[in-house]
Design a protein around this motif. Structure first.
Motif, PDB file in Angstrom:
ATOM      1  N   ALA A  93       0.824  -1.144   0.271  1.00 18.97           N
ATOM      2  CA  ALA A  93      -0.175  -0.128  -0.058  1.00 18.97           C
ATOM      3  C   ALA A  93       1.490   1.109  -0.042  1.00 18.97           C
ATOM      4  O   ALA A  93       1.956   1.361   0.231  1.00 18.97           O
ATOM      5  N   GLY A  94       0.164   2.611  -1.012  1.00 23.77           N
ATOM      6  CA  GLY A  94       1.631   2.895  -0.722  1.00 23.77           C
ATOM      7  C   GLY A  94       0.284   4.554  -0.937  1.00 23.77           C
ATOM      8  O   GLY A  94      -1.339   4.962  -0.592  1.00 23.77           O
ATOM      9  N   PRO A  95       1.424   6.154  -0.988  1.00 21.38           N
ATOM     10  CA  PRO A  95      -0.044   7.060  -0.362  1.00 21.38           C
ATOM     11  C   PRO A  95      -0.976   7.334  -1.749  1.00 21.38           C
ATOM     12  O   PRO A  95      -0.443   6.607  -2.966  1.00 21.38           O
ATOM     13  N   ALA A  96      -1.378   8.100  -1.375  1.00 24.96           N
ATOM     14  CA  ALA A  96      -2.953   8.404  -2.338  1.00 24.96           C
ATOM     15  C   ALA A  96      -2.815   9.149  -3.712  1.00 24.96           C
ATOM     16  O   ALA A  96      -2.882   8.857  -5.313  1.00 24.96           O
ATOM     17  N   LEU A  97      -1.520   9.943  -3.568  1.00 29.57           N
ATOM     18  CA  LEU A  97      -0.540  10.473  -4.611  1.00 29.57           C
ATOM     19  C   LEU A  97       0.308   9.947  -5.885  1.00 29.57           C
ATOM     20  O   LEU A  97       0.437   8.581  -4.408  1.00 29.57           O
ATOM     21  N   PRO A  98      -0.131   9.583  -6.628  1.00 31.87           N
ATOM     22  CA  PRO A  98       1.485   9.460  -7.783  1.00 31.87           C
ATOM     23  C   PRO A  98       2.768  10.086  -6.747  1.00 31.87           C
ATOM     24  O   PRO A  98       2.855  11.004  -6.826  1.00 31.87           O
ATOM     25  N   MET A  99       3.156   9.094  -6.713  1.00 25.84           N
ATOM     26  CA  MET A  99       4.869   8.950  -6.801  1.00 25.84           C
ATOM     27  C   MET A  99       5.744  10.047  -7.453  1.00 25.84           C
ATOM     28  O   MET A  99       6.217  10.028  -6.920  1.00 25.84           O
ATOM     29  N   ASP A 100       5.012  10.059  -8.455  1.00 28.06           N
ATOM     30  CA  ASP A 100       5.894  10.943 -10.189  1.00 28.06           C
ATOM     31  C   ASP A 100       5.748  11.869  -9.480  1.00 28.06           C
ATOM     32  O   ASP A 100       6.150  13.119 -10.611  1.00 28.06           O
ATOM     33  N   ASP A 101       4.293  12.358  -9.210  1.00 26.79           N
ATOM     34  CA  ASP A 101       4.085  13.473  -9.201  1.00 26.79           C
ATOM     35  C   ASP A 101       3.840  14.696  -7.906  1.00 26.79           C
ATOM     36  O   ASP A 101       2.927  14.272  -7.359  1.00 26.79           O
ATOM     37  N   ARG A 102       5.170  14.956  -7.154  1.00 28.08           N
ATOM     38  CA  ARG A 102       4.985  15.381  -5.978  1.00 28.08           C
ATOM     39  C   ARG A 102       5.915  16.640  -5.613  1.00 28.08           C
ATOM     40  O   ARG A 102       6.487  16.836  -6.204  1.00 28.08           O
ATOM     41  N   ASP A 103       5.009  17.497  -4.890  1.00 26.09           N
ATOM     42  CA  ASP A 103       6.052  18.649  -4.390  1.00 26.09           C
ATOM     43  C   ASP A 103       7.178  17.598  -3.265  1.00 26.09           C
ATOM     44  O   ASP A 103       6.950  16.775  -2.514  1.00 26.09           O
ATOM     45  N   GLY A 104       7.661  18.595  -3.278  1.00 22.53           N
ATOM     46  CA  GLY A 104       9.201  18.360  -2.538  1.00 22.53           C
ATOM     47  C   GLY A 104      10.611  17.942  -3.095  1.00 22.53           C
ATOM     48  O   GLY A 104      10.939  18.885  -4.054  1.00 22.53           O
ATOM     49  N   VAL A 105      11.496  17.250  -2.715  1.00 24.49           N
ATOM     50  CA  VAL A 105      13.095  16.953  -3.376  1.00 24.49           C
ATOM     51  C   VAL A 105      13.128  16.139  -2.818  1.00 24.49           C
ATOM     52  O   VAL A 105      13.220  14.972  -1.864  1.00 24.49           O
ATOM     53  N   ILE A 106      14.682  14.814  -4.098  1.00 28.62           N
ATOM     54  CA  ILE A 106      15.159  13.684  -3.307  1.00 28.62           C
ATOM     55  C   ILE A 106      16.541  14.352  -3.676  1.00 28.62           C
ATOM     56  O   ILE A 106      17.232  14.780  -4.777  1.00 28.62           O
ATOM     57  N   TRP A 107      17.341  13.413  -3.179  1.00 24.05           N
ATOM     58  CA  TRP A 107      18.840  13.347  -2.958  1.00 24.05           C
ATOM     59  C   TRP A 107      18.867  12.334  -4.021  1.00 24.05           C
ATOM     60  O   TRP A 107      18.279  11.330  -4.028  1.00 24.05           O
ATOM     61  N   TYR A 108      19.446  12.776  -5.754  1.00 25.89           N
ATOM     62  CA  TYR A 108      19.882  12.445  -6.193  1.00 25.89           C
ATOM     63  C   TYR A 108      21.799  12.400  -6.425  1.00 25.89           C
ATOM     64  O   TYR A 108      21.721  13.411  -7.388  1.00 25.89           O
ATOM     65  N   ASN A 109      21.768  11.638  -6.890  1.00 29.67           N
ATOM     66  CA  ASN A 109      23.551  11.434  -6.635  1.00 29.67           C
ATOM     67  C   ASN A 109      24.360  12.220  -6.097  1.00 29.67           C
ATOM     68  O   ASN A 109      25.144  13.448  -6.758  1.00 29.67           O
ATOM     69  N   GLY A 110      24.048  12.992  -4.831  1.00 24.27           N
ATOM     70  CA  GLY A 110      24.874  13.938  -4.240  1.00 24.27           C
ATOM     71  C   GLY A 110      23.570  15.056  -4.199  1.00 24.27           C
ATOM     72  O   GLY A 110      24.730  16.209  -3.434  1.00 24.27           O
ATOM     73  N   ASN A 111      22.305  15.490  -5.093  1.00 21.41           N
ATOM     74  CA  ASN A 111      21.707  17.086  -4.992  1.00 21.41           C
ATOM     75  C   ASN A 111      20.771  16.094  -4.679  1.00 21.41           C
ATOM     76  O   ASN A 111      20.748  15.760  -5.156  1.00 21.41           O
ATOM     77  N   LEU A 112      20.371  18.053  -4.079  1.00 27.45           N
ATOM     78  CA  LEU A 112      18.976  17.594  -3.668  1.00 27.45           C
ATOM     79  C   LEU A 112      17.899  17.679  -5.200  1.00 27.45           C
ATOM     80  O   LEU A 112      18.575  19.015  -5.224  1.00 27.45           O
ATOM     81  N   VAL A 113      17.492  17.513  -6.075  1.00 23.36           N
ATOM     82  CA  VAL A 113      16.923  18.294  -7.263  1.00 23.36           C
ATOM     83  C   VAL A 113      15.192  17.563  -6.720  1.00 23.36           C
ATOM     84  O   VAL A 113      14.668  16.999  -6.040  1.00 23.36           O
ATOM     85  N   PRO A 114      13.860  18.600  -7.631  1.00 24.43           N
ATOM     86  CA  PRO A 114      13.176  19.273  -7.774  1.00 24.43           C
ATOM     87  C   PRO A 114      12.252  17.710  -7.734  1.00 24.43           C
ATOM     88  O   PRO A 114      12.441  17.127  -8.910  1.00 24.43           O
ATOM     89  N   TRP A 115      10.937  17.223  -7.003  1.00 23.53           N
ATOM     90  CA  TRP A 115      11.001  15.952  -6.652  1.00 23.53           C
ATOM     91  C   TRP A 115      10.818  15.314  -8.492  1.00 23.53           C
ATOM     92  O   TRP A 115      11.108  14.429  -8.848  1.00 23.53           O
ATOM     93  N   ARG A 116       9.852  16.489  -8.940  1.00 21.52           N
ATOM     94  CA  ARG A 116       9.466  15.553 -10.536  1.00 21.52           C
ATOM     95  C   ARG A 116      10.250  15.605 -11.128  1.00 21.52           C
ATOM     96  O   ARG A 116      10.451  14.929 -12.166  1.00 21.52           O
ATOM     97  N   GLU A 117      12.048  16.282 -11.274  1.00 17.98           N
ATOM     98  CA  GLU A 117      13.159  16.132 -12.290  1.00 17.98           C
ATOM     99  C   GLU A 117      13.989  14.879 -11.402  1.00 17.98           C
ATOM    100  O   GLU A 117      14.867  14.604 -12.378  1.00 17.98           O
ATOM    101  N   ALA A 118      13.573  14.269 -10.573  1.00 23.43           N
ATOM    102  CA  ALA A 118      14.576  12.780 -10.287  1.00 23.43           C
ATOM    103  C   ALA A 118      14.214  11.770 -11.215  1.00 23.43           C
ATOM    104  O   ALA A 118      12.550  10.959 -10.980  1.00 23.43           O
ATOM    105  N   LYS A 119      14.223  11.464 -12.775  1.00 23.00           N
ATOM    106  CA  LYS A 119      14.122  11.168 -13.550  1.00 23.00           C
ATOM    107  C   LYS A 119      15.558  10.410 -14.427  1.00 23.00           C
ATOM    108  O   LYS A 119      16.786  10.302 -13.346  1.00 23.00           O
ATOM    109  N   ALA A 120      15.062   8.161 -14.242  1.00 22.70           N
ATOM    110  CA  ALA A 120      16.318   7.764 -14.926  1.00 22.70           C
ATOM    111  C   ALA A 120      16.312   7.124 -16.446  1.00 22.70           C
ATOM    112  O   ALA A 120      14.283   6.916 -16.236  1.00 22.70           O
ATOM    113  N   HIS A 121      17.009   7.280 -17.276  1.00 20.98           N
ATOM    114  CA  HIS A 121      16.158   6.257 -18.675  1.00 20.98           C
ATOM    115  C   HIS A 121      15.762   5.389 -18.834  1.00 20.98           C
ATOM    116  O   HIS A 121      15.950   3.845 -18.088  1.00 20.98           O
TER     117      HIS A 121
END
Length: 288
Positions: free
Chosen positions: A2-30
């Protein structure tokens, strides 16, 4: 899961990504990253209580161990992962919730061999409540078996090992219960799809050996708490017919915490004194 009601790829906030904080929606992989195609990413699940991650160091260490078991090294030390986790929890202003670190191999090559891929790491943190909506849950025995340690790196929290967990969990939900109990390749009791198993038998706690399961951090914590209470803890092979001897059954895990089980297939169990004590002791510890 079970998870949060909001989609995990469309949220406010930041994610630590390879050493930097990036806006949540911009934390992507190919789409051609190696781990997406071959299942060799590794991850952790961590709980936040009163603004702090419970047993953060142990989780960061296990992420390193998981990667090493899959033959790669993380580009960040345990200390760096700890600091990054604390930062992302703070920046997302979380007093309670869940943390998901993930490491994966990049898109430099495609093919079975992972030689030449770059290792990436991200850490996300988000609000999350109880894993189950019930005080005591029901399980059904799954047709899927935990593989032999000669067939899979059982001690690694590797994404590929959770394929059978998703299948087992979804089949359990379709059957009208909350989760599945899995046996291992020998037919022994193993664990649920994302949590370790404990049986209360004659005032003792019995739990399967770690041959085919992840030795959970919550599992180890609850074993310590039980011993402090003078409850004998026995790690051993446990067979399905021994469920008839159990007066209580519960699961443990970072996500599920200490979760009572009221039934497995047609056999019912009480939420008895040992289970209640472990719930109370664990709740007090994580919030201390």
């Amino acid at each position: 899961m079970a998870g949060p009601a909001l989609p995990m790829d469309d949220r406010d906030g930041v994610i630590w990504y390879n050493g930097n904080l990036v806006p949540w929606r911009e934390a992507k992989a190919h789409v051609l990253i190696h781990s997406l195609h071959y299942g060799n990413s590794v991850f952790e699940g961590e709980r936040i209580y009163n603004g702090k991650v419970f047993k953060l160091r142990e989780h960061s260490e296990r992420l390193h161990k998981s990667a090493n078991m899959l033959a790669y090294e993380l580009p960040y030390s345990v200390e760096e992962l700890d600091r990054a986790t604390e930062l992302v929890v703070k920046e997302n202003k979380l007093d309670s919730g869940y943390v998901r670190p993930l490491a994966w191999r990049g898109a430099e090559v495609i093919g079975v061999s992972a030689i030449g891929t770059k290792v990436h790491v991200m850490i996300a943190a988000f609000p999350w409540g109880a894993y189950y909506g019930q005080k005591a849950i029901k399980l059904v025995t799954s047709r899927w078996k935990r593989p032999s340690p000669e067939s899979s790196p059982a001690g690694s929290k590797a994404a590929g090992l959770y394929i059978i967990c998703t299948l087992a969990k979804d089949e359990a939900l379709a059957a009208g219960v909350q989760d599945a109990l899995m046996h291992d390749y020998k037919g022994r009791l193993s664990e649920a799809t994302g949590a370790n198993l404990f049986l209360a038998i004659n005032g003792e706690l019995h739990t399967p050996t770690t041959e085919t399961i992840l030795n959970g951090i919550t599992r180890q914590t609850v074993m310590e708490l039980a011993r402090k209470r003078g409850i004998k803890v026995v790690e051993r092979e446990i067979w399905p017919d021994e469920l008839a001897k159990a007066s209580e059954v519960f699961l443990t895990g970072t996500a599920v915490e200490v979760q009572p089980v009221s039934a497995i297939d047609k056999q019912e169990f009480e939420v008895g004194p040992i289970t209640q004590q472990m719930i109370a002791d664990y709740s007090a510890l994580v919030r201390s």
